[in-house]
Scaffold this motif. Structure first.
Motif, mmCIF file in Angstrom:
data_model
loop_
_atom_site.group_PDB
_atom_site.id
_atom_site.type_symbol
_atom_site.label_atom_id
_atom_site.label_comp_id
_atom_site.label_asym_id
_atom_site.label_seq_id
_atom_site.Cartn_x
_atom_site.Cartn_y
_atom_site.Cartn_z
ATOM 1 N N MET A 196 0.974 -1.383 -0.014
ATOM 2 C CA MET A 196 -0.046 0.105 -0.040
ATOM 3 C C MET A 196 0.965 1.384 -0.297
ATOM 4 O O MET A 196 0.783 2.116 -0.846
ATOM 5 C CB MET A 196 -0.952 -0.066 1.434
ATOM 6 N N GLN A 197 2.032 1.226 0.772
ATOM 7 C CA GLN A 197 2.700 2.365 1.028
ATOM 8 C C GLN A 197 3.491 2.857 -0.311
ATOM 9 O O GLN A 197 3.549 3.697 -0.962
ATOM 10 C CB GLN A 197 3.543 2.471 2.215
ATOM 11 N N ARG A 198 4.108 1.817 -0.794
ATOM 12 C CA ARG A 198 5.194 1.789 -1.743
ATOM 13 C C ARG A 198 4.442 1.969 -3.179
ATOM 14 O O ARG A 198 4.752 2.882 -3.885
ATOM 15 C CB ARG A 198 5.781 0.505 -1.987
ATOM 16 N N TYR A 199 3.191 1.460 -3.396
ATOM 17 C CA TYR A 199 2.698 1.497 -4.879
ATOM 18 C C TYR A 199 1.616 2.511 -4.859
ATOM 19 O O TYR A 199 1.012 2.806 -5.854
ATOM 20 C CB TYR A 199 2.435 0.212 -5.379
ATOM 21 N N LEU A 200 0.877 3.013 -3.596
ATOM 22 C CA LEU A 200 -0.227 3.725 -3.801
ATOM 23 C C LEU A 200 -0.119 4.989 -2.984
ATOM 24 O O LEU A 200 -0.154 5.967 -3.442
ATOM 25 C CB LEU A 200 -1.560 2.939 -3.269
ATOM 26 N N VAL A 201 0.407 4.901 -1.505
ATOM 27 C CA VAL A 201 0.428 6.069 -0.962
ATOM 28 C C VAL A 201 1.417 7.167 -1.241
ATOM 29 O O VAL A 201 1.334 8.153 -1.459
ATOM 30 C CB VAL A 201 0.202 5.617 0.541
ATOM 31 N N ASP A 202 2.667 6.458 -1.451
ATOM 32 C CA ASP A 202 4.002 7.164 -1.713
ATOM 33 C C ASP A 202 3.652 7.813 -3.142
ATOM 34 O O ASP A 202 3.796 9.265 -3.427
ATOM 35 C CB ASP A 202 5.295 6.525 -1.812
ATOM 36 N N PRO A 203 3.360 7.250 -4.305
ATOM 37 C CA PRO A 203 3.313 7.686 -5.543
ATOM 38 C C PRO A 203 2.272 9.020 -5.736
ATOM 39 O O PRO A 203 2.555 9.844 -6.327
ATOM 40 C CB PRO A 203 2.997 6.599 -6.520
ATOM 41 N N LEU A 204 1.152 8.685 -4.833
ATOM 42 C CA LEU A 204 0.098 9.618 -5.199
ATOM 43 C C LEU A 204 0.213 10.550 -4.028
ATOM 44 O O LEU A 204 -0.497 11.494 -4.033
ATOM 45 C CB LEU A 204 -1.177 8.997 -4.995
ATOM 46 N N GLU A 205 1.124 10.574 -3.107
ATOM 47 C CA GLU A 205 1.306 11.490 -1.986
ATOM 48 C C GLU A 205 0.073 11.788 -1.149
ATOM 49 O O GLU A 205 -0.469 12.681 -1.096
ATOM 50 C CB GLU A 205 1.830 12.783 -2.356
#
Length: 420
Positions: free
Chosen positions: A193-202
């Protein structure tokens, strides 16, 4: 005052935050719908249009002593299904798995009891037959144990032949999808979740399993206010109230569906012993129901989807994957849901009060939260709250706000709002 008068004479500016003038009617409707109940809870609404944030407002109470703030997290029930589905599509786009490879290629233990041919597509479109949580576990408290629930999914037996029917996986969806993602990538779901969704979309808040240091951000349902003293003094003298059917129950009865299917999908045994709002419930990973998000994070994720998988010059989801995820998989009647859902891969149609979004999709939650996108209008929407409400089909506030968001967009795109 009755509900109609509460809305009619409500304060139309009882909110904080930012509103583009083109969406002012939506903000005023949000205020009307919340104004008379802001002492009983709070709510937030965020909308993106043509890649820009045009509404970002909130109002009411986060707790008895705290007001809702711009970074308040809300438990969104099934609205989170759209989030874990989006993560699945990102990982398909990244090449970790695909929709039609048998799950046993990633998760060999899953093939027990007739599931060897089951695919991610079957799960995302609710055609797996694995919806019967009531007979899968002995007590709701088991849901807090992620590894145990993956083992339960391995042993589960479909209630119907794979791909031959549709039954909304109200609780099992998260363990099924999340389990496949973990096995295919060999990484924990929280990390993915953090690596592929939360971080890229900030994103400013998106969790399946709320970290300890984020628990203070959660808006929990406020305790019900005590009734008038005269009523409480006489309560023992009054006959027990007859149960009144909820809107969802009436819909199920009217539709002719089997109420047992609804019960089996929605209510595990021993639910009275488990709370999604306890620290244990909030920190457990139960992606189908206990995801915690801000309205901002949900709307931004769907803004990426409204832009067909691209965001800030990043290709988050490849075009061919976006085409697949947004296609209706079946229009067959669902065994559990009492209204037509037009299931895509992890999403359903946008539910409004008349205005149509033919290419739109998203997901609502049992508490009346919801988030969706309409790629044709380049529009995304998210509504969160902490009121003590419950309906499998959402409620009139969600439908009305979705309707008005579409109308405001059409006023810009077509020159008139219209109702249909």
């Amino acid at each position: 005052m009755n509900g109609f008068k509460d809305i009619l004479f409500a304060d139309t500016q009882n909110y904080k935050g930012f509103v583009d003038p083109q969406f002012l009617d939506l903000a005023e409707q949000f205020s009307r719908l919340q104004d008379h109940r802001t002492e009983y809870g709070g709510a937030a609404l965020t909308v993106y249009f043509k890649g820009e944030k045009v509404v970002d407002i909130y109002t009411g109470k986060k707790s008895i002593t705290e007001n809702w703030s711009e970074d308040t997290l809300s438990v969104c029930y099934s609205t989170g299904k759209g989030v874990i589905a989006t993560l699945a599509h990102i990982l398909v786009s990244e090449g970790f798995l695909d929709y039609d490879t048998p799950i046993i290629q990633y998760w060999p233990e899953f093939g027990q009891n007739g599931k060897s041919a089951m695919t991610l597509r079957h799960i995302l479109s609710h055609q797996s037959g694995l919806y019967d949580i009531r007979n899968m576990i002995g007590s709701a408290v088991e849901m807090a144990d992620w590894q145990h629930m993956l083992h339960v999914m391995e042993q589960a037996k479909p209630r119907f032949a794979i791909g031959q029917d549709i039954a909304y996986q109200a609780l099992t969806f998260g363990w099924l999808v999340g389990g496949v993602l973990e096995k295919a990538t060999k990484q924990p779901l929280v990390w993915l979740m953090q690596r592929y969704l939360v971080d890229p979309l900030e994103l400013d808040g998106g969790y399946f399993g709320v970290p300890t240091d984020q628990l203070a951000r959660i808006a929990k349902p406020l305790p019900k206010k005590k009734k008038e003293l005269a009523i409480t003094q006489n309560v023992t003298q009054k006959p027990k109230k007859v149960h009144k059917s909820s809107f969802s129950e009436k819909l199920i009865e009217f539709s002719g569906q089997n109420p047992q299917d609804f019960l089996d999908a929605m209510v595990p045994k021993g639910m009275r012993d488990f709370s999604f709002f306890s620290d244990e419930g909030l920190q457990a990973v139960i992606p189908a129901v206990n995801g915690a998000f801000t309205a901002r994070s949900l709307a931004k994720m769907y803004a990426m989807l409204a832009n067909k998988g691209e965001w800030n010059d990043q290709v988050i989801i490849k075009p061919e994957v976006f085409t697949s995820l947004s296609e209706i998989q079946s229009i067959k009647r669902d065994r559990v849901m009492p209204i037509p859902m037009k299931w895509r891969l992890g999403y359903h149609r946008v539910i409004t009060m008349g205005k149509r979004a033919k290419k739109g999709f998203g997901h609502i939650g049992y508490n009346g939260s919801g988030a969706w996108c309409d790629p044709q209008r380049q529009l995304s929407f998210a509504y969160t709250h902490n009121f003590a409400a419950g309906s499998i089909t959402g409620d009139y506030r969600l439908w009305g706000l979705s309707q008005e968001a579409l109308r405001c967009a059409d006023a810009v795109l077509k020159g008139h709002k219209g109702w249909f």
